[in-house]
Design a protein around this motif. Structure first.
Motif, short mmCIF file in Angstrom:
data_model
loop_
_atom_site.label_atom_id
_atom_site.label_comp_id
_atom_site.label_asym_id
_atom_site.label_seq_id
_atom_site.Cartn_x
_atom_site.Cartn_y
_atom_site.Cartn_z
N ARG A 247 -2.58 1.86 4.72
CA ARG A 247 -3.95 1.34 4.79
C ARG A 247 -4.19 0.63 6.12
O ARG A 247 -3.26 0.12 6.74
CB ARG A 247 -4.20 0.33 3.66
N ASP A 248 -5.48 0.53 6.50
CA ASP A 248 -5.84 -0.32 7.63
C ASP A 248 -5.96 -1.75 7.11
O ASP A 248 -5.75 -2.01 5.93
CB ASP A 248 -7.13 0.17 8.30
N ALA A 249 -6.29 -2.69 7.98
CA ALA A 249 -6.33 -4.10 7.59
C ALA A 249 -7.32 -4.36 6.45
O ALA A 249 -7.02 -5.12 5.52
CB ALA A 249 -6.65 -4.98 8.80
N ASP A 250 -8.50 -3.74 6.50
CA ASP A 250 -9.48 -3.93 5.42
C ASP A 250 -8.96 -3.37 4.11
O ASP A 250 -9.15 -3.97 3.04
CB ASP A 250 -10.81 -3.27 5.78
N GLY A 251 -8.30 -2.23 4.17
CA GLY A 251 -7.73 -1.64 2.96
C GLY A 251 -6.64 -2.50 2.36
O GLY A 251 -6.50 -2.59 1.15
N ASP B 237 2.71 -0.74 10.43
CA ASP B 237 3.10 0.62 10.81
C ASP B 237 2.08 1.13 11.82
O ASP B 237 1.00 1.57 11.44
CB ASP B 237 3.15 1.51 9.57
N ASP B 238 2.42 1.04 13.10
CA ASP B 238 1.48 1.38 14.18
C ASP B 238 0.22 0.53 14.02
O ASP B 238 0.30 -0.68 13.99
CB ASP B 238 1.16 2.87 14.21
N ASP B 239 -0.94 1.16 13.87
CA ASP B 239 -2.19 0.41 13.72
C ASP B 239 -2.61 0.29 12.26
O ASP B 239 -3.72 -0.09 11.95
CB ASP B 239 -3.30 1.05 14.55
N HIS B 240 -1.72 0.63 11.34
CA HIS B 240 -1.96 0.52 9.91
C HIS B 240 -0.84 -0.29 9.27
O HIS B 240 0.00 -0.85 9.95
CB HIS B 240 -2.04 1.92 9.27
N TYR B 241 -0.83 -0.31 7.94
CA TYR B 241 0.20 -1.04 7.19
C TYR B 241 0.69 -0.17 6.04
O TYR B 241 -0.11 0.52 5.40
CB TYR B 241 -0.37 -2.34 6.60
N LEU B 242 1.99 -0.19 5.79
CA LEU B 242 2.56 0.47 4.62
C LEU B 242 2.64 -0.56 3.52
O LEU B 242 3.23 -1.63 3.69
CB LEU B 242 3.96 1.02 4.92
#
Length: 71
Positions: free
Chosen positions: A56-60, A36-41
Motif C-alpha cells: 500500500r501507499d501511505a494513505d492505504g 518498500d521503495d515508495d510503498h509499504y508492505l
C-alpha cells in the motif's frame, strides 16, 4: 507523517518494521508495516503465521491501520 501517525496509535518501531498487536474476539493479531521503495508492505499475522500481505501507499496504510484498530 506516517511515522507520527503510527507512533500515536501505539505502533513500535524496531529496525525498519512498525508492529502493533491487537486482541480481538478471534485472538491476538499483529500488523507489521515495512517500507518498500515508495510503498509499504503490510503483513497481518497471528503468532508467526502470516495471514495476509498487501502493498500500500501511505494513505492505504493509514486506512488499514484504522480498520485493524477498530476490529
Amino acid at each position: 507523517m506516517l511515522d507520527l501517525a503510527l507512533r500515536a496509535n501505539g505502533f513500535i518501531r524496531k529496525n525498519d518494521t512498525w508492529t502493533r498487536q491487537n486482541l480481538t474476539a478471534g485472538g491476538l493479531f499483529d500488523l507489521d508495516i515495512v517500507p518498500d521503495d515508495d510503498h509499504y508492505l503490510c503483513t497481518l499475522r497471528q503468532g508467526t503465521t502470516p495471514l495476509l500481505t498487501v502493498r500500500r501507499d501511505a494513505d492505504g496504510v493509514l486506512n488499514l491501520v484504522v480498520t485493524f484498530l477498530k476490529s
